[in-house]
Write an enzyme that holds these catalytic residues in place. Structure first.
Site, PDB file in Angstrom:
ATOM      1  N   LYS A 184      52.646 -16.759  54.326  1.00  0.00           N
ATOM      2  CA  LYS A 184      52.949 -15.684  54.308  1.00  0.00           C
ATOM      3  C   LYS A 184      54.374 -15.507  53.614  1.00  0.00           C
ATOM      4  O   LYS A 184      55.264 -16.579  53.120  1.00  0.00           O
ATOM      5  CB  LYS A 184      53.519 -14.511  55.550  1.00  0.00           C
ATOM      6  CG  LYS A 184      52.254 -14.529  56.805  1.00  0.00           C
ATOM      7  CD  LYS A 184      50.961 -14.168  56.026  1.00  0.00           C
ATOM      8  CE  LYS A 184      49.803 -13.352  56.892  1.00  0.00           C
ATOM      9  NZ  LYS A 184      48.734 -14.023  57.444  1.00  0.00           N
TER      10      LYS A 184
HETATM   11  C1  PLP Z   1      45.441  -9.341  58.016  1.00  0.00           C
HETATM   12  C2  PLP Z   1      46.357 -10.176  59.012  1.00  0.00           C
HETATM   13  N1  PLP Z   1      45.594  -9.644  60.193  1.00  0.00           N
HETATM   14  C3  PLP Z   1      46.744 -10.403  61.407  1.00  0.00           C
HETATM   15  C4  PLP Z   1      47.545 -11.726  61.112  1.00  0.00           C
HETATM   16  C5  PLP Z   1      47.129 -12.310  62.297  1.00  0.00           C
HETATM   17  O1  PLP Z   1      49.382 -12.843  61.444  1.00  0.00           O
HETATM   18  P1  PLP Z   1      49.691 -14.224  62.338  1.00  0.00           P
HETATM   19  O2  PLP Z   1      48.906 -15.690  62.361  1.00  0.00           O
HETATM   20  O3  PLP Z   1      51.108 -13.856  62.344  1.00  0.00           O
HETATM   21  O4  PLP Z   1      49.213 -14.098  64.326  1.00  0.00           O
HETATM   22  C6  PLP Z   1      46.930 -12.472  60.022  1.00  0.00           C
HETATM   23  C7  PLP Z   1      47.317 -13.274  59.314  1.00  0.00           C
HETATM   24  O5  PLP Z   1      48.316 -14.673  59.759  1.00  0.00           O
HETATM   25  C8  PLP Z   1      46.757 -11.494  58.776  1.00  0.00           C
HETATM   26  O6  PLP Z   1      45.808 -11.594  57.674  1.00  0.00           O
END
Ligand code: PLP
Length: 385
Positions: A184
């Site tokens: 990210k």
């Molecule tokens: C659109 C989207 N929503 C939610 C997430 C979830 O985030 P995390 O991996 O920090 O749980 C991600 C990616 O990782 C994502 O690309």
């Protein structure tokens, strides 16, 4: 051709982050503590958010927000089919039903017209995903929410920092979930942040840490009390000070990292503008794009190869790439549970078949960008009809 593989999205971690993590490890406090608090406050102030809670992932932020809003069994939450599975899994974990609505052809964001059609008496919330970092049409979505008395929870995993009509995503009074996953725009390795009004953030603190009415730091700190009460079966979603150590520096570096992302986007736009087989990412007026992703779409009928072959040829030229995303309704769990057909969401399906994401991160040098451009041009040159 490059002689080393160009990674799709490596983290941009510097000596400052490393020193801050070491400082945490040498301290007496490595889990949720003073650095997590500092990171929350700095993040809140950066966005101008009403409140912020650091958690263990973007998924945890989404799940916590849904639980705080009391969404559960018998409820429906409308979201996008073109997202990472965890957006929809977070809804599933509450017992609510995720209801998919197709995306708009240019931005690939949730289409307000399709959302309006998907509202039923059981709908409790809309969960827009700012795809790739381009803000959704929040005015239209908020309008629908207002008419039907629905909550709006934003998945801003890609949208740090992005602006809709001049306002940063996360600065509004509804819950917004950010992800600090390794790829990210800001990373803490794993991690996330929930922004929203102070009352919600206070409740989220309880939900995200065992349902306890005071956190460990306050209990073990000098002057803290050993006493706590469990008021609900909560989750274990807290961020550690090791993660927050990374976040503090990543936040300071965010403006410079974003500047580099914009420069790279300008180089890509310039290089690809005249290539008929490529559809470039759209940017609507009145938004600031976070440029988390640079997704290209291959124009149908222009090339003798498909997207899979395009990616194979990029890999053969040492260029990493990815696809965002395999649509939710094509995954066996959701497909079988909700009896989806691939063509239920035609815009999403069409985009999926043609999408590929090329590297976009602050560590790319001008030479790296030129290598990507050359590889894309060569592949097109060899396959143009
Ligand atoms: C659109 C989207 N929503 C939610 C997430 C979830 O985030 P995390 O991996 O920090 O749980 C991600 C990616 O990782 C994502 O690309």
């Amino acid at each position: 051709m490059r002689d080393t593989f160009l990674s799709f999205s490596p983290p941009a971690i510097g000596e400052e982050e490393i020193a801050e993590v070491v400082d945490t490890l040498r301290s007496d406090w490595i889990t949720t503590g003073p650095k997590t608090r500092r990171f929350e406050l700095a993040f809140r102030d950066y966005l101008g958010a009403p409140g912020a809670l650091a958690v263990s992932s973007g998924t945890a932020a989404l799940h916590t927000a849904l639980v705080c809003l009391g969404i559960g069994q018998g409820d429906e939450v409308i979201t996008s089919p073109l997202t990472f599975c965890s957006t929809v899994s977070a809804i599933e974990h509450t017992g609510a039903r995720p209801v998919l609505a197709d995306v708009e052809p240019d931005t690939l964001n949730l289409d307000p017209a399709r959302v309006a059609e998907a509202v039923t008496p059981r709908t409790r919330a809309i969960l827009p995903v700012h795809y790739g970092g381009h803000p959704c049409e929040m005015d239209a979505l908020r309008d629908i929410a207002g008419r039907h008395d629905l909550q709006v929870i934003e998945d801003a995993a890609h949208a740090l920092p992005a602006r809709y009509q001049g306002r940063l995503i996360g600065a509004t009074a509804n819950p917004v979930a950010f992800s600090f996953y390794a790829t990210k725009n800001l990373t803490t390795g794993e991690g996330g942040m929930l922004t929203g009004p102070p009352e919600l953030i206070e409740q989220a603190q309880v939900v995200s840490l065992h349902g306890m009415n005071r956190d460990a730091w306050k209990r073990y700190d000098q002057g803290g009390s050993w006493y706590y009460e469990v008021v609900m079966p909560g989750f274990k979603y807290n961020m550690t000070d090791i993660q927050a150590a990374l976040g503090l520096w990543q936040l300071k570096k965010l403006p410079a990292h974003q500047q580099r992302r914009r420069e790279i986007v300008a180089l890509y736009d310039q290089a690809f503008r005249d290539l008929e087989p490529l559809e470039l990412p759209a940017v609507r007026p009145d938004v600031d794009h976070a440029w988390h992703l640079y997704p290209l779409r291959l124009r149908p009928g222009t090339l003798s190869i498909d997207r899979a072959e395009f990616i194979r040829q990029l890999t053969a030229r040492n260029i990493g790439s990815s696809v965002h995303f395999i649509p939710i309704h094509l995954h066996p769990y959701f497909r079988d549970k909700y009896h989806y057909h691939p063509t239920d969401f035609p815009i999403t399906l069409d985009a999926y078949n043609r999408l590929l994401t090329i590297p976009l991160h602050p560590r790319l040098t001008d030479q790296d960008v030129a290598d990507v451009v050359d590889a894309v041009r060569e592949i097109i040159g060899g396959a143009i009809r």
